[in-house]
Design an enzyme around this catalytic site. Structure first.
Site, PDB file in Angstrom:
ATOM      1  N   HIS A   1       4.462   0.418  19.616  1.00  0.00           N
ATOM      2  CA  HIS A   1       3.491   0.911  18.611  1.00  0.00           C
ATOM      3  C   HIS A   1       3.592   2.431  18.402  1.00  0.00           C
ATOM      4  O   HIS A   1       2.662   3.178  18.723  1.00  0.00           O
ATOM      5  CB  HIS A   1       2.058   0.511  19.004  1.00  0.00           C
ATOM      6  CG  HIS A   1       1.126   0.469  17.827  1.00  0.00           C
ATOM      7  ND1 HIS A   1       0.052  -0.372  17.741  1.00  0.00           N
ATOM      8  CD2 HIS A   1       1.102   1.195  16.664  1.00  0.00           C
ATOM      9  CE1 HIS A   1      -0.586  -0.181  16.602  1.00  0.00           C
ATOM     10  NE2 HIS A   1       0.036   0.767  15.928  1.00  0.00           N
ATOM     11  N   ILE A   2       4.732   2.844  17.849  1.00  0.00           N
ATOM     12  CA  ILE A   2       4.974   4.279  17.655  1.00  0.00           C
ATOM     13  C   ILE A   2       5.157   4.637  16.174  1.00  0.00           C
ATOM     14  O   ILE A   2       5.725   5.682  15.850  1.00  0.00           O
ATOM     15  CB  ILE A   2       6.207   4.760  18.456  1.00  0.00           C
ATOM     16  CG1 ILE A   2       7.443   3.905  18.145  1.00  0.00           C
ATOM     17  CG2 ILE A   2       5.909   4.765  19.950  1.00  0.00           C
ATOM     18  CD1 ILE A   2       8.751   4.517  18.609  1.00  0.00           C
ATOM     19  N   GLY A   3       4.681   3.753  15.292  1.00  0.00           N
ATOM     20  CA  GLY A   3       4.911   3.942  13.848  1.00  0.00           C
ATOM     21  C   GLY A   3       4.653   5.349  13.340  1.00  0.00           C
ATOM     22  O   GLY A   3       5.473   5.931  12.642  1.00  0.00           O
TER      23      GLY A   3
ATOM     24  N   GLY B   1       0.869  -1.177   0.000  1.00  0.00           N
ATOM     25  CA  GLY B   1       0.000   0.000   0.000  1.00  0.00           C
ATOM     26  C   GLY B   1       0.902   1.221   0.000  1.00  0.00           C
ATOM     27  O   GLY B   1       2.088   1.149  -0.316  1.00  0.00           O
TER      28      GLY B   1
ATOM     29  N   ILE C   1       2.172   2.903   2.491  1.00  0.00           N
ATOM     30  CA  ILE C   1       3.322   2.847   3.411  1.00  0.00           C
ATOM     31  C   ILE C   1       4.359   1.859   2.862  1.00  0.00           C
ATOM     32  O   ILE C   1       5.564   2.118   2.911  1.00  0.00           O
ATOM     33  CB  ILE C   1       2.889   2.487   4.848  1.00  0.00           C
ATOM     34  CG1 ILE C   1       1.820   3.471   5.336  1.00  0.00           C
ATOM     35  CG2 ILE C   1       4.093   2.523   5.797  1.00  0.00           C
ATOM     36  CD1 ILE C   1       1.221   3.148   6.705  1.00  0.00           C
TER      37      ILE C   1
ATOM     38  N   ARG D   1       0.226  -4.734  12.166  1.00  0.00           N
ATOM     39  CA  ARG D   1      -0.607  -5.122  13.305  1.00  0.00           C
ATOM     40  C   ARG D   1      -0.083  -6.463  13.840  1.00  0.00           C
ATOM     41  O   ARG D   1       0.284  -7.346  13.049  1.00  0.00           O
ATOM     42  CB  ARG D   1      -2.071  -5.297  12.895  1.00  0.00           C
ATOM     43  CG  ARG D   1      -2.827  -3.997  12.682  1.00  0.00           C
ATOM     44  CD  ARG D   1      -3.059  -3.218  13.980  1.00  0.00           C
ATOM     45  NE  ARG D   1      -3.833  -2.001  13.771  1.00  0.00           N
ATOM     46  CZ  ARG D   1      -3.303  -0.809  13.482  1.00  0.00           C
ATOM     47  NH1 ARG D   1      -1.996  -0.653  13.392  1.00  0.00           N
ATOM     48  NH2 ARG D   1      -4.082   0.245  13.312  1.00  0.00           N
TER      49      ARG D   1
ATOM     50  N   GLU E   1      -1.836  -5.675  22.825  1.00  0.00           N
ATOM     51  CA  GLU E   1      -1.101  -4.507  23.336  1.00  0.00           C
ATOM     52  C   GLU E   1      -1.841  -3.892  24.513  1.00  0.00           C
ATOM     53  O   GLU E   1      -3.076  -3.917  24.525  1.00  0.00           O
ATOM     54  CB  GLU E   1      -0.950  -3.475  22.215  1.00  0.00           C
ATOM     55  CG  GLU E   1      -0.148  -4.018  21.050  1.00  0.00           C
ATOM     56  CD  GLU E   1      -0.076  -3.050  19.868  1.00  0.00           C
ATOM     57  OE1 GLU E   1      -0.678  -1.961  19.932  1.00  0.00           O
ATOM     58  OE2 GLU E   1       0.577  -3.401  18.881  1.00  0.00           O
TER      59      GLU E   1
ATOM     60  N   ARG F   1      -2.013  -7.885  -3.005  1.00  0.00           N
ATOM     61  CA  ARG F   1      -3.185  -8.431  -3.699  1.00  0.00           C
ATOM     62  C   ARG F   1      -3.176  -8.039  -5.177  1.00  0.00           C
ATOM     63  O   ARG F   1      -3.576  -8.795  -6.031  1.00  0.00           O
ATOM     64  CB  ARG F   1      -4.464  -7.920  -3.033  1.00  0.00           C
ATOM     65  CG  ARG F   1      -4.909  -8.800  -1.881  1.00  0.00           C
ATOM     66  CD  ARG F   1      -6.181  -8.301  -1.306  1.00  0.00           C
ATOM     67  NE  ARG F   1      -6.058  -6.860  -1.010  1.00  0.00           N
ATOM     68  CZ  ARG F   1      -6.993  -6.137  -0.429  1.00  0.00           C
ATOM     69  NH1 ARG F   1      -8.128  -6.685  -0.101  1.00  0.00           N
ATOM     70  NH2 ARG F   1      -6.817  -4.866  -0.171  1.00  0.00           N
ATOM     71  N   SER F   2      -2.714  -6.807  -5.461  1.00  0.00           N
ATOM     72  CA  SER F   2      -2.666  -6.384  -6.863  1.00  0.00           C
ATOM     73  C   SER F   2      -1.257  -5.888  -7.194  1.00  0.00           C
ATOM     74  O   SER F   2      -0.515  -5.465  -6.307  1.00  0.00           O
ATOM     75  CB  SER F   2      -3.683  -5.266  -7.095  1.00  0.00           C
ATOM     76  OG  SER F   2      -3.406  -4.213  -6.201  1.00  0.00           O
TER      77      SER F   2
HETATM   78  C1  DGY Z   1      -2.204   3.252  12.348  1.00  0.00           C
HETATM   79  O1  DGY Z   1      -2.437   4.389  11.951  1.00  0.00           O
HETATM   80  O2  DGY Z   1      -2.896   2.290  12.045  1.00  0.00           O
HETATM   81  C2  DGY Z   1      -1.016   3.109  13.210  1.00  0.00           C
HETATM   82  O3  DGY Z   1      -0.849   1.823  13.649  1.00  0.00           O
HETATM   83  C3  DGY Z   1      -1.083   4.106  14.337  1.00  0.00           C
HETATM   84  O4  DGY Z   1       0.203   4.476  14.676  1.00  0.00           O
END
Ligand code: DGY
Length: 321
Positions: A287-289, A157, A159, A239, A268, A179-180
């Protein structure tokens, strides 16, 4: 006529709150670091026209059934696996997320976690505070190179593509599974589409960027880890639910893969008693992405704008259903 009622499940930036308060009657769970309890969420939902939720809130059938006025749920995340989308649709509730604004920030963190894991930064950070640096030595904390290696991105996607862009700057060979097909990523970054199996077998870095759905639940299981190279490094910033954590632990303990970097976990928050945290080869973040000040504020603004649009009878900016 009374103003529409908006309930926000975490304390947000003042200016976002001010904007919403201009148009709506707003109530907020008053804590920044503590999720709203279930009872309060259900209670507030009963009269809410809109909810601004976190990924820690379960927005499910029970909630929708009680929330008779609810028109929109704006989730402060790009992921929305905490929301029962099908049921929301049957109740005519619009669900929105926060894509685009967090793409680069999350890709930066993903690539940073990859570098940190490959170059054993977690262990390196301990050496000086523990007074363990006695001399320079040829193999001290020798990790794995990143440049010119093969990255395999599962879930191409926005990201995923942004991670690929960073990988191309490190002269990496880029494989992806999705998927595509993503022709643009193939042309711009020389990314090659491969099967999931081929990706697992070929990649030095297997990077999971796929959302959590029924199909991707436990996608990274015992068989998947067994197909990877014994030198492979696994990275997950998507996730926790896409990984069978016991299988991952076994793969690390048995030397079936080399190391992993995780920003997300199945249940979490976790603490130091989690079996994966006990392993040296695991670099773990809480979880700080998407967590940069600028991006989190943009996410808040987008969530608030989605609410404003829907409650004013306009189309949502970033709907997911
Ligand atoms: C999201 O946006 O799904 C992220 O996991 C949050 O940081």
């Amino acid at each position: 006529m009374s103003k529409p009622y908006v309930y926000i499940t975490r304390k947000l930036s003042e200016h976002v709150m001010d904007t919403l308060e201009k148009h709506f009657s707003v109530e907020v769970w008053p804590y920044e670091d503590k999720p709203v309890d279930r009872e309060t969420l259900l209670e507030k939902s009963k009269k809410a026209d809109a909810l601004l939720t976190m990924l820690t809130d379960q927005v499910d059938q029970e909630l929708f059934d009680q929330a008779e006025n609810l028109k929109v749920v704006a989730n402060l995340a790009v992921g929305y696996d905490n929301i029962d989308l099908q049921y929301a649709k049957s109740r005519n509730v619009t669900i929105t997320n926060t894509p685009d604004v967090l793409t680069d920030t999350t890709a930066d963190l993903t690539f940073g976690l990859l570098l940190a894991t490959a170059r054993r930064m977690k262990e390196a950070l301990q050496v000086i505070p523990n007074n363990e640096w006695t001399t320079w030595s040829p193999y001290m904390l020798a990790g794995a190179d990143v440049h010119h290696k093969t990255i395999g991105i599962v879930g191409m996607g926005q990201i995923g593509e942004a991670v690929a862009k960073r990988a191309s700057g490190f002269d990496m060979k880029i494989l992806y599974h999705n998927r595509s097909r993503k022709k643009e990523a193939e042309e711009k970054m020389g990314a090659t589409y491969v099967s999931f199996e081929e990706l697992l077998q070929e990649a030095d870095y297997v990077v999971c960027m796929t959302p959590l759905t029924e199909e991707t639940k436990d996608l990274f299981n015992k068989e998947a880890f067994q197909k990877m190279k014994s030198s492979a490094i696994f990275i997950n910033t998507s996730r926790g639910g896409v990984v069978d954590e016991q299988a991952l632990e076994q793969a690390l303990v048995n030397g079936e893969i080399e190391a992993c970097g995780l920003d997300v976990f199945k249940n979490e928050p976790i603490d130091q008693s989690h079996p994966l945290i006990k392993l040296d080869q695991v670099t773990a973040f809480p979880h700080i992405g998407s967590s940069s000040v600028e991006t989190r504020e943009k996410m808040m603004e987008l969530a608030a704008d989605n609410i404003t649009h829907v409650l004013n009878g306009k189309d949502p900016l970033t709907p997911v259903n």
